[in-house]
Scaffold this active site. Structure first.
Site, PDB file in Angstrom:
ATOM      1  N   TRP A 296       0.819  -1.208   0.000  1.00  0.00           N
ATOM      2  CA  TRP A 296       0.000   0.000   0.000  1.00  0.00           C
ATOM      3  C   TRP A 296       0.853   1.258   0.000  1.00  0.00           C
ATOM      4  O   TRP A 296       0.543   2.222  -0.713  1.00  0.00           O
ATOM      5  CB  TRP A 296      -1.013  -0.026   1.147  1.00  0.00           C
TER       6      TRP A 296
ATOM      7  N   ASP B  21      -1.786   7.092   5.557  1.00  0.00           N
ATOM      8  CA  ASP B  21      -2.930   6.300   5.092  1.00  0.00           C
ATOM      9  C   ASP B  21      -3.356   5.375   6.228  1.00  0.00           C
ATOM     10  O   ASP B  21      -2.770   4.327   6.444  1.00  0.00           O
ATOM     11  CB  ASP B  21      -2.521   5.497   3.856  1.00  0.00           C
TER      12      ASP B  21
ATOM     13  N   LYS C 203     -12.961  -0.770   6.504  1.00  0.00           N
ATOM     14  CA  LYS C 203     -12.326  -1.691   7.454  1.00  0.00           C
ATOM     15  C   LYS C 203     -13.010  -1.491   8.814  1.00  0.00           C
ATOM     16  O   LYS C 203     -13.799  -2.305   9.235  1.00  0.00           O
ATOM     17  CB  LYS C 203     -10.837  -1.413   7.570  1.00  0.00           C
TER      18      LYS C 203
END
Lengths: 360, 360
Positions: free
Chosen positions: B101, B172, B196
């Site tokens: 990511w 992030d 999430k």
């Protein structure tokens, strides 16, 4: 008690779709979880998305040489994505200006570095008209011609598809998507937010003709890179899964209704009955030239604006919701998308008739 | 029957939230319509969005000099938006690479024209480590320092917040958002997808410190123009209304649980119990260095990968879903977000113990 909801979007959805979504919101199709909770990489959601795309293709009668993309960011996101996918900075694009949404699309295209040439501008009529098709002259170097088939705010709709010749035709279908049969082969790119006829807010459905997939700038944002998203089945990143799921349910419902021929006829009949009621009265008025009147969004004013608040309060008591007009137009606006039944329009006309009898 | 859902995202949501959403899906708070159908410009939805923001601020203990934005396009959208809001083309930004990511964020920053300087790169350990904090040297001309506090795929989490000095720190938080108390005053910008810990896919929650709002390029896409979105309460265009609504319900649930102190302690305990079970066995293994192990995403492998399929099939029969590891790592992955109960983790450990007894 469910109201008749005349919101311009997000908008009324078919009750059977909502009831089904509610019934399976904690256990989706025997998975023991909600569709909200399932991985987008799992077989169940992949099948759900594939079914939604297949249903969209069937309902729209989409030619095989078009890709269907489910993207985040709505139509306003595509205002940025269209220039970045179709034209280099400094290139020319032609725009038709029929209202606030086409003007916003043009403004964003300028921000993305395009030379915007407005080939028709209906602002002089206060956005109550569409241009004479014979008047549309497209610059030879235009990367595309953009227009807005239906202006949600002004209630203005094109009674024709512009002839763009060899120039790719790009259209923001947000407020008229799948409201009647359309020959999509006339278009290069079609896009629109789902939150009118196709489901919840948060999803743009984008149709791209194959030959237009490889014109993107190197710095187009990844989530709007049409070629990448075609190659990734719209799942470069996590898609708005619930919106895709609901779109699938709504497309099933549309097929149960008989598809776009039936739905289009019903939409035309609903709109005609409301325009007839408005035109038959001196108490109500719609400002749009008759040939360009929208089937989807019908603004109307009361002869005495001092009665607006009473009209709205009384409508709310009758279960007729979200009739207040856009702040830039004033008066009322009734949006009659696919999920608005003829009974809702009849109830509105009955209320308008009674209100005029009392106050007229 | 509800399963225990270990999906990395979209992920398990609190059952009471889903039950409430289902109960009001056709008639939301007495409006006679679904929240899916209501106008985002109406008083009910505006109040709903304002409540969600206020609850977020309370739960996060967010300092007053930060704005909260609800934006479309998820974290991957912000991979494009962060550079466009914070730095001119050609400017330098510093990145820490701890996994897929953070690498994707850096790749998109390069696409958006930045000079990306990777100041720490954990690829040599196959992304099983975080850098020594003392090793982080930030270029003096860096517009910002970006890192990924928790890597969803590798299961690697920073045990500290990097000291960025006067350089704005950008993070992030997608897979660790509101999973424990965090001192947000250490950050310039925080962003993350909701799917999430915070709700459904399709929504990014972005926190921006006031002094960073006015650095955007002129051509930042309109829907990601942080300044504009602050001025418009995240409603330049139609927001993903259902996602905002569900976020609000989840934040209410979080407050009912006792807030982040309680939730963080529960998350730590859930993770510890699973790591202890893995470490106590030679049959299971987690590759991450102990100080950098994630509380949220716990990958583990079986000593014999030939048993993977049996493990997953047996888990599914026991109502333990979505345990398959990411294709790039293999083996299993258990994601233990806020909504995963201690009972789910206990059921997983019981199953692992029994599987080892039979196959070990």
């Amino acid at each position: 008690m469910r109201v008749h909801n005349f919101s311009a979007g997000p908008a009324q959805l078919p009750l059977p779709v909502l009831e089904r979504a509610a019934a399976e919101l904690t256990d989706w199709r025997g998975t023991g979880m909600s569709v909200l909770e399932d991985s987008h990489r799992g077989k169940d959601f992949i099948a759900c998305a594939a079914q939604a795309e297949a249903a969209f293709r069937r309902v729209a009668a989409l030619p095989d040489n078009y890709r269907v993309l489910f993207l985040a960011g709505g139509a306003t996101g595509q205002f940025s994505a269209v220039p970045a996918n179709l034209a280099a900075r400094g290139a020319t694009a032609a725009f038709i200006n029929t209202g606030q949404w086409s003007a916003k699309a043009a403004k964003e295209a300028k921000r993305q570095g395009l030379n915007v040439v407005t080939i028709a501008d209906e602002s002089a009529s206060h956005y109550t008209t569409t241009p004479d098709p014979a008047s549309l002259i497209i610059p030879a170097d235009a990367a595309y011609l953009h227009y807005t088939p239906n202006e949600t705010i002004g209630g203005v709709e094109f009674p024709y598809v512009p002839d763009a010749g060899d120039t790719p035709l790009v259209a923001d279908f947000s407020s008229t998507y799948l409201s009647r049969p359309v020959d999509f082969s006339r278009f290069g790119v079609v896009y629109g937010g789902a939150q009118k006829n196709l489901g919840p807010a948060g999803l743009a459905v984008v149709l791209v003709r194959d030959d237009l997939l490889d014109r993107a700038r190197p710095d187009v944002p990844a989530i709007w890179d049409w070629r990448t998203m075609v190659d990734k089945d719209s799942m470069l990143n996590t898609p708005p899964t619930f919106s895709v799921y609901l779109l699938g349910l709504i497309l099933e419902w549309m097929e149960e209704q008989g598809g776009l021929a039936t739905i289009g006829a019903a939409n035309e009949a609903k709109a005609r009955s409301l325009y007839e009621a408005i035109d038959a009265s001196d108490f109500y008025a719609n400002p749009v030239e008759p040939r360009s009147r929208s089937w989807m969004n019908i603004p109307f004013t009361l002869a005495d604006p001092a009665l607006d608040a009473d009209f709205l309060a009384g409508a709310a008591r009758e279960g007729l919701a979200n009739l207040k007009g856009h702040r830039s137009v004033g008066g009322m606006r009734a949006s009659l998308y696919n999920a608005m039944g003829a009974d809702g329009v009849a109830a509105l006309i009955d209320y308008m008739t009674e209100f005029e009898r009392v106050h007229g």
